[in-house]
Design an enzyme around this catalytic site. Structure first.
Site, PDB file in Angstrom:
ATOM      1  N   GLY A  39       6.281  19.155   4.231  1.00 47.10           N
ATOM      2  CA  GLY A  39       6.175  17.784   4.762  1.00 47.10           C
ATOM      3  C   GLY A  39       7.502  17.051   4.660  1.00 47.10           C
ATOM      4  N   GLY A  55       8.151  13.855   6.659  1.00 44.58           N
ATOM      5  CA  GLY A  55       7.121  12.817   6.541  1.00 44.58           C
ATOM      6  C   GLY A  55       7.615  11.554   5.845  1.00 44.58           C
ATOM      7  N   ASP A  56       6.686  10.606   5.778  1.00 49.82           N
ATOM      8  CA  ASP A  56       6.997   9.276   5.266  1.00 49.82           C
ATOM      9  C   ASP A  56       7.314   9.251   3.771  1.00 49.82           C
ATOM     10  OD1 ASP A  56       7.121   6.889   6.679  1.00 49.82           O
ATOM     11  OD2 ASP A  56       5.509   6.091   5.400  1.00 49.82           O
ATOM     12  N   ALA A  96       8.418  11.653   1.871  1.00 53.51           N
ATOM     13  CA  ALA A  96       9.697  12.317   1.593  1.00 53.51           C
ATOM     14  C   ALA A  96      10.840  11.340   1.827  1.00 53.51           C
ATOM     15  CB  ALA A  96       9.830  13.545   2.483  1.00 53.51           C
ATOM     16  N   LYS A  97      10.763  10.668   2.949  1.00 56.22           N
ATOM     17  CA  LYS A  97      11.819   9.759   3.373  1.00 56.22           C
ATOM     18  C   LYS A  97      11.945   8.538   2.453  1.00 56.22           C
ATOM     19  CE  LYS A  97      10.803   7.365   7.213  1.00 56.22           C
ATOM     20  NZ  LYS A  97      10.460   7.252   8.618  1.00 56.22           N
ATOM     21  N   ASP A 103       0.025  10.560 -10.145  1.00 57.70           N
ATOM     22  CA  ASP A 103      -0.626   9.281  -9.918  1.00 57.70           C
ATOM     23  C   ASP A 103       0.504   8.296 -10.165  1.00 57.70           C
ATOM     24  OD1 ASP A 103      -1.736   6.703 -10.613  1.00 57.70           O
ATOM     25  OD2 ASP A 103      -3.688   7.679 -10.607  1.00 57.70           O
ATOM     26  N   HIS A 104       1.007   7.665  -9.120  1.00 55.64           N
ATOM     27  CA  HIS A 104       2.258   6.925  -9.311  1.00 55.64           C
ATOM     28  C   HIS A 104       2.126   5.771 -10.311  1.00 55.64           C
ATOM     29  CE1 HIS A 104       0.775   4.029  -6.304  1.00 55.64           C
ATOM     30  NE2 HIS A 104       1.718   3.207  -6.711  1.00 55.64           N
ATOM     31  N   ASP A 108      -9.588   4.858  -3.147  1.00 56.58           N
ATOM     32  CA  ASP A 108      -8.141   4.645  -2.981  1.00 56.58           C
ATOM     33  C   ASP A 108      -7.486   4.163  -4.282  1.00 56.58           C
ATOM     34  OD1 ASP A 108      -5.739   4.408  -1.362  1.00 56.58           O
ATOM     35  OD2 ASP A 108      -5.991   2.240  -1.522  1.00 56.58           O
ATOM     36  N   HIS A 117      -6.011   5.287  -9.954  1.00 55.82           N
ATOM     37  CA  HIS A 117      -5.092   4.376 -10.655  1.00 55.82           C
ATOM     38  C   HIS A 117      -5.790   3.538 -11.736  1.00 55.82           C
ATOM     39  CE1 HIS A 117      -2.474   5.569  -7.513  1.00 55.82           C
ATOM     40  NE2 HIS A 117      -2.797   4.665  -6.619  1.00 55.82           N
ATOM     41  N   LYS A 176      -7.847  -5.497  -1.692  1.00 51.67           N
ATOM     42  CA  LYS A 176      -6.807  -5.833  -0.713  1.00 51.67           C
ATOM     43  C   LYS A 176      -7.032  -7.271  -0.252  1.00 51.67           C
ATOM     44  CE  LYS A 176      -5.360  -1.364   0.503  1.00 51.67           C
ATOM     45  NZ  LYS A 176      -4.121  -1.152  -0.241  1.00 51.67           N
ATOM     46  N   LYS A 224      -0.160 -10.515  -5.347  1.00 49.84           N
ATOM     47  CA  LYS A 224       0.080  -9.108  -5.686  1.00 49.84           C
ATOM     48  C   LYS A 224       0.342  -9.063  -7.175  1.00 49.84           C
ATOM     49  CE  LYS A 224       1.675  -4.791  -5.411  1.00 49.84           C
ATOM     50  NZ  LYS A 224       0.714  -3.696  -5.351  1.00 49.84           N
TER      51      LYS A 224
HETATM   52  C1  BG6 Z   1      -1.700   3.578  -3.302  1.00 50.69           C
HETATM   53  C2  BG6 Z   1      -2.844   3.173  -2.444  1.00 50.69           C
HETATM   54  O1  BG6 Z   1      -2.033   4.710  -4.059  1.00 50.69           O
HETATM   55  O2  BG6 Z   1      -1.379   2.506  -4.189  1.00 50.69           O
HETATM   56  C3  BG6 Z   1      -2.497   1.928  -1.650  1.00 50.69           C
HETATM   57  O3  BG6 Z   1      -3.156   4.235  -1.538  1.00 50.69           O
HETATM   58  C4  BG6 Z   1      -2.059   0.822  -2.585  1.00 50.69           C
HETATM   59  O4  BG6 Z   1      -3.601   1.490  -0.874  1.00 50.69           O
HETATM   60  C5  BG6 Z   1      -0.973   1.319  -3.523  1.00 50.69           C
HETATM   61  O5  BG6 Z   1      -1.563  -0.237  -1.781  1.00 50.69           O
HETATM   62  C6  BG6 Z   1      -0.668   0.272  -4.576  1.00 50.69           C
HETATM   63  O6  BG6 Z   1       0.438   0.675  -5.322  1.00 50.69           O
HETATM   64  P1  BG6 Z   1       1.391  -0.377  -6.021  1.00 50.69           P
HETATM   65  O7  BG6 Z   1       2.388   0.460  -6.753  1.00 50.69           O
HETATM   66  O8  BG6 Z   1       1.983  -1.216  -4.924  1.00 50.69           O
HETATM   67  O9  BG6 Z   1       0.532  -1.205  -6.934  1.00 50.69           O
END
Ligand code: BG6
Length: 510
Positions: free
Chosen positions: A10, A13-14, A16-17, A179-180, A237, A242, A343, A348
């Site tokens: 990939g 893809g997005d 990667a970029k 899991d970021h 999601d 998360h 959302k 935020k």
């Molecule tokens: C992603 C979700 O895993 O995490 C997105 O797919 C969400 O829908 C995003 O917006 C939120 O991440 P962060 O780091 O901006 O809190």
């Protein structure tokens, strides 16, 4: 480290970029990549190495957060990159890839490692794993590892199916699931903060803690991800991955500062095993489900979810989830954990608030103006730790006022989630990756919720974009005598108030 090939599926893809190339570049300029290192990008389009390098360079200019200088460092970084065409159903493409990797490894000398990064849709994971195995690409002289990203399945059954496919080619120790949220620096520091401070450890029990609130509010809507999001919803999601990870990281008790990845993994697993199961018929009592309607975000009108491009006008998908969970173990029995994510909310913000008990509060005395002690972890976009205490108000005799002690741990200069995580994967440190046990147990907990949603047993509350979500999410806490902290009145509520309607009540801590 021995010669290492980074095999990227990939590559055009997005992800990667936006994330992977900037992260690799960052690690390169900070001397953190192995001395002998090559990246082979893979994609369905035929690209020459040169065109691919130009693509990588362009991505750095666009997405690396600092200036990228056109210098020898950049040129030598780009020289690490090569490209192979690959259609995942064509075994011969995997064989060609293997030949290219082997010829590079032969030139580099020594036992060689391969890191496979699957930056592609999860429905391709299984086929890719099989092809890696069948082509012989998975036979290495050094180590091999696999990085994948969520979603890990769509429900319990599909997650198990996916895992059994991956297990054909990789052992659990070789799989690094990103899991970021686990790469966020405050989440990593949360662990260290608890481990290194006996004062915090001593307080970390139901004896002192009244409740824990974990919130991840977002202002964005579905954006251009209708196809994926309308099938996933907030529950898949954000919640199953998360939010559950934040819950684990907050609630584990790791006894010493030398804890290994294995120690942490076991503690996280113990937390999930101790979660009080939620039976399908009780889902509506613990879970609040919502979908955003039209409203305003920062003064700008926005449309409702069902008017978004690609979303069906009668979609019953959730864009908001609030939940109450109990961890039935020695430390946490009786302490509700409230989770909220959605959302198109007012702001935020990802944060964890730990609210302490008030054993000395004279609830009968109306003049008691003290507020609970809070420990607040700001995870993003701002980072910090704040302790709320009470002090006597010198200007109002007999009254208390809250004071906030702010701790702003230094950010590791320029370190971002993907940089940390790719660095860790290269070094074999799996502390901040998701183990299969966590995936399996979290899906087990979520499965009855999915079934109850599917069967229409849980109301889907509309909420105005720009609000804090449906009123039912406030009621979830109110029935236990609590409220969400730091919810300022939303534009929607303020507008209601102006028109003489009663706003939803929120308590705002100053
Ligand atoms: C992603 C979700 O895993 O995490 C997105 O797919 C969400 O829908 C995003 O917006 C939120 O991440 P962060 O780091 O901006 O809190």
């Amino acid at each position: 480290m021995n010669p290492t090939t980074f095999v990227l599926f990939g590559a055009t893809g997005d992800l990667a970029k936006r994330k992977i190339y900037p992260a690799l570049y960052h690690l390169y300029i900070h001397g953190k990549l192995p001395k002998s290192f090559a990246v082979i990008g893979l994609g369905r389009k035929e690209l020459t190495d040169e065109t691919f390098r130009a693509h990588v360079k362009q991505s750095l200019h666009e997405f690396y957060r600092l200036d990228v200088k056109e210098d020898d460092t950049l040129r030598s970084f780009l020289d690490l990159f090569g490209f192979n065409i690959l259609h995942i159903d064509r075994l011969e493409h995997f064989v060609q890839l293997k030949e290219r990797v082997e010829s590079w490894e032969n030139g580099a000398g020594g036992a060689a490692n391969r890191l496979f990064y699957l930056s592609v849709a999860p429905n391709f994971f299984g086929t890719i794993a099989t092809q890696i195995e069948q082509s012989g690409l998975g036979s290495v002289t050094g180590w091999k590892r696999l990085i994948i990203e969520k979603p890990f399945g769509h429900d319990l059954a599909s997650a198990r199916e996916l895992n059994s496919q991956l297990s054909q080619a990789f052992t659990e120790d070789e799989i690094y699931r990103i899991d970021h949220y686990l790469g966020k620096s405050m989440v990593q520091r949360l662990e260290a903060f608890k481990q290194a401070n006996p004062v915090i450890q001593a307080l970390w029990t139901s004896r002192y803690i009244a409740n824990v609130q974990i919130t991840a509010d977002e202002t964005v809507g579905v954006e251009d991800r209708a196809g994926y999001y309308d099938q996933a919803g907030a529950i898949r999601d954000m919640f199953q991955n998360h939010m559950m990870q934040l819950l684990m990281m907050l609630s584990i008790h790791v006894p010493n500062t030398n804890a290994t990845a294995e120690d942490i993994r076991l503690k996280k697993k113990n937390v999930l095993e101790a979660l009080e199961p939620l039976a399908r018929q009780d889902v509506h009592t613990r879970i609040v489900r919502g979908q955003y309607a039209a409203g305003a975000i920062q003064g700008k009108p926005v449309q409702g979810y069902t008017s978004e491009p690609g979303i069906s006008p009668d979609s019953k998908n959730d864009t908001f989830i609030a939940a109450k969970l109990n961890i039935d173990n020695y430390y946490w029995r009786g302490v509700p954990f409230y989770i909220r994510t959605g959302k198109r909310l007012k702001s935020k913000n990802t944060r964890i608030v730990v609210e302490f008990k008030e054993p000395l509060r004279s609830s009968a005395a109306a003049e008691d103006t003290s507020v609970p002690n809070l420990l607040v972890f700001e995870i993003g976009p701002n980072e910090g730790i704040t302790l709320q205490l009470n002090t006597k108000d010198p200007n109002h005799k007999g009254e208390f006022k809250p004071v906030h002690i702010d701790m702003f741990p230094d950010r590791i200069e320029g370190q971002e989630a993907y940089e940390t995580l790719i660095d860790d994967a290269l070094n074999g440190d799996s502390t901040f990756f998701v183990h299969w046990d966590e995936v399996d147990l979290s899906w087990q907990w979520v499965q009855p919720i999915l079934e109850a949603f599917e069967a229409g047993e849980v109301p889907l509350y509309p909420y105005a974009a720009g609000s804090h979500g449906p009123e039912a999410a406030n009621a979830l806490l109110a029935q236990d005598g609590f409220h969400w902290w730091f919810d300022e009145p939303s534009e929607h509520e303020a507008a209601n108030a102006e028109e003489g309607r009663k706003p939803v009540e929120h308590v705002t801590a100053s």
